[in-house]
Design a protein around this motif. Structure first.
Motif, PDB file in Angstrom:
ATOM      1  N   LEU A 229       0.832  -1.198   0.000  1.00 37.10           N
ATOM      2  CA  LEU A 229       0.000   0.000   0.000  1.00 37.10           C
ATOM      3  C   LEU A 229       0.869   1.251   0.000  1.00 37.10           C
ATOM      4  N   LYS A 230       1.908   1.259   0.840  1.00 32.97           N
ATOM      5  CA  LYS A 230       2.811   2.407   0.906  1.00 32.97           C
ATOM      6  C   LYS A 230       3.491   2.639  -0.436  1.00 32.97           C
ATOM      7  N   LYS A 231       3.946   1.549  -1.065  1.00 30.61           N
ATOM      8  CA  LYS A 231       4.642   1.666  -2.355  1.00 30.61           C
ATOM      9  C   LYS A 231       3.676   2.145  -3.434  1.00 30.61           C
ATOM     10  N   LYS A 232       2.462   1.662  -3.405  1.00 31.25           N
ATOM     11  CA  LYS A 232       1.460   2.091  -4.384  1.00 31.25           C
ATOM     12  C   LYS A 232       1.185   3.584  -4.235  1.00 31.25           C
ATOM     13  N   CYS A 233       1.093   4.046  -3.001  1.00 34.77           N
ATOM     14  CA  CYS A 233       0.874   5.477  -2.750  1.00 34.77           C
ATOM     15  C   CYS A 233       2.053   6.301  -3.270  1.00 34.77           C
ATOM     16  N   GLU A 234       3.282   5.841  -3.003  1.00 36.37           N
ATOM     17  CA  GLU A 234       4.467   6.568  -3.475  1.00 36.37           C
ATOM     18  C   GLU A 234       4.471   6.669  -4.995  1.00 36.37           C
ATOM     19  N   ASP A 235       4.175   5.562  -5.663  1.00 30.25           N
ATOM     20  CA  ASP A 235       4.230   5.540  -7.123  1.00 30.25           C
ATOM     21  C   ASP A 235       3.129   6.391  -7.740  1.00 30.25           C
ATOM     22  N   ILE A 236       1.930   6.341  -7.167  1.00 31.49           N
ATOM     23  CA  ILE A 236       0.826   7.157  -7.674  1.00 31.49           C
ATOM     24  C   ILE A 236       1.134   8.638  -7.483  1.00 31.49           C
ATOM     25  N   GLN A 237       1.626   8.987  -6.303  1.00 30.96           N
ATOM     26  CA  GLN A 237       1.963  10.393  -6.048  1.00 30.96           C
ATOM     27  C   GLN A 237       3.042  10.874  -7.010  1.00 30.96           C
ATOM     28  N   ASN A 238       4.022  10.026  -7.274  1.00 31.95           N
ATOM     29  CA  ASN A 238       5.082  10.390  -8.213  1.00 31.95           C
ATOM     30  C   ASN A 238       4.515  10.612  -9.617  1.00 31.95           C
ATOM     31  N   ASP A 239       3.640   9.722 -10.061  1.00 32.84           N
ATOM     32  CA  ASP A 239       3.061   9.859 -11.405  1.00 32.84           C
ATOM     33  C   ASP A 239       2.186  11.103 -11.521  1.00 32.84           C
ATOM     34  N   LEU A 240       1.460  11.425 -10.454  1.00 33.70           N
ATOM     35  CA  LEU A 240       0.584  12.602 -10.493  1.00 33.70           C
ATOM     36  C   LEU A 240       1.373  13.906 -10.468  1.00 33.70           C
ATOM     37  N   THR A 241       2.517  13.900  -9.800  1.00 36.59           N
ATOM     38  CA  THR A 241       3.222  15.167  -9.588  1.00 36.59           C
ATOM     39  C   THR A 241       4.462  15.363 -10.457  1.00 36.59           C
ATOM     40  N   THR A 242       4.941  14.295 -11.116  1.00 37.72           N
ATOM     41  CA  THR A 242       6.164  14.460 -11.902  1.00 37.72           C
ATOM     42  C   THR A 242       6.028  14.026 -13.355  1.00 37.72           C
ATOM     43  N   THR A 243       4.860  13.489 -13.765  1.00 39.43           N
ATOM     44  CA  THR A 243       4.695  13.065 -15.157  1.00 39.43           C
ATOM     45  C   THR A 243       3.535  13.814 -15.792  1.00 39.43           C
ATOM     46  N   HIS A 264     -11.446   8.102  -4.850  1.00 38.45           N
ATOM     47  CA  HIS A 264     -11.694   7.714  -3.457  1.00 38.45           C
ATOM     48  C   HIS A 264     -10.392   7.260  -2.793  1.00 38.45           C
ATOM     49  N   PHE A 265      -9.571   6.489  -3.531  1.00 39.28           N
ATOM     50  CA  PHE A 265      -8.283   6.028  -2.998  1.00 39.28           C
ATOM     51  C   PHE A 265      -7.398   7.216  -2.644  1.00 39.28           C
ATOM     52  N   CYS A 266      -7.331   8.203  -3.536  1.00 36.69           N
ATOM     53  CA  CYS A 266      -6.476   9.364  -3.303  1.00 36.69           C
ATOM     54  C   CYS A 266      -6.970  10.195  -2.109  1.00 36.69           C
ATOM     55  N   ARG A 267      -8.281  10.371  -2.020  1.00 38.76           N
ATOM     56  CA  ARG A 267      -8.828  11.133  -0.896  1.00 38.76           C
ATOM     57  C   ARG A 267      -8.553  10.429   0.424  1.00 38.76           C
TER      58      ARG A 267
END
Length: 285
Positions: A229-243, A264-267
């Motif tokens: 879960l932590k890794k999924k959050c890190e990767d999603i945040q990276n994709d949203l903010t750097t790509t 819903h997941f992001c919130r």
């Protein structure tokens, strides 16, 4: 006849192309005296030093000095820190596994690496490899990051050492990957994006779920589900903010059934919608 100056004019805007990629080659420069704290390599990484001197400290290269014209390998999952002794310019190459450009040499090298107990080595750039790395620096500075072009450069980078270095040296150089590839940590880092849940992850590796949970906890120090879960959050945040990937593309990449589920997941995990996370990032640039 074209003016010679046109050779140095770039007429493309790769950053606006859907084939734009950032994570294969990277250019880095650091001033003298800078400490780069220990970080975990999320991919196998080659460090090519084009200028300066650094002290590397990792399990593979404990307190090792590397200088202009040298390069090293840090395998995926390894931890490494750097102390810049003289101002540095370097190129990083990130990859998941060694590419095979010659079956005979690749298989012989793998066999030598698996049976050899030699320590990881520091390599010297031969002239053809040095010219290649200098060229990559120029391409990165010009933002030439087309996926097709970078894939061609990746193949060239694999081909050059294969031609200009002995099998003995290449086997020693890549031996940390071959040894590490037998470990649970390597399997996890290579495959976590493919597994929807812990049970599927265990099945992918041929483990029973209880055995996988135990090995995972022993290796990473936390439960598999919590780490995933932590890794999924890190990767999603990276994709949203750097790509520049669209929110729909990111949602699909991480297996969400709908945009509403992704939102819903992001919130739940970030306290914001995907669109808000991206908007705040752009406003802060």
């Amino acid at each position: 006849m074209f003016s010679p100056d046109l050779r140095y004019t770039k007429f493309t805007d790769c950053a606006s192309c859907p084939e734009y990629r950032k994570q294969i080659f990277k250019y880095r420069s650091y001033p003298k005296g800078m400490m780069i704290p220990q970080e975990k390599c999320m991919q196998n990484t080659l460090y090519f030093l084009l200028k300066g001197t650094v002290e590397v400290n990792s399990e593979e290269h404990p307190h090792t000095i590397i200088s202009d014209g040298q390069f090293i390998l840090q395998p995926i999952g390894s931890k490494v820190e750097f102390k810049v002794l003289e101002a540095v310019e370097c190129i990083l190459y990130l990859f998941e596994r060694p590419i095979n450009v010659c079956n005979e040499r690749f298989n012989k090298g793998a066999s030598i690496a698996e049976t050899s107990r030699r320590e990881a080595i520091v390599m010297e750039m031969c002239p053809p490899l040095r010219y290649f790395v200098e060229g990559v620096r120029m391409y990165l500075n010009d933002d030439l990051l087309c996926a097709g072009f970078l894939q061609a450069k990746r193949t060239e980078l694999v081909y050059l050492p294969n031609c200009y270095y002995t099998l003995k040296d290449l086997a020693a150089f890549y031996s940390p990957i071959y040894r590490y590839s037998k470990s649970v940590r390597y399997f996890v880092m290579q495959n976590y994006m493919k597994a929807k849940d812990v049970e599927a992850f265990a099945q992918l590796g041929g483990y029973s779920t209880p055995t996988f949970r135990r090995l995972f906890k022993e290796t990473f120090g936390e439960p598999a589900y919590q780490w995933m879960l932590k890794k999924k959050c890190e990767d999603i945040q990276n994709d949203l903010t750097t790509t520049e990937m669209s929110i729909s593309e990111i949602s699909y990449k991480y297996g969400f059934e709908s945009l509403s589920n992704f939102s819903h997941f992001c919130r739940t995990n970030f306290g914001q919608s995907p669109r808000s996370m991206r908007t705040i990032k752009r406003e802060n640039q």
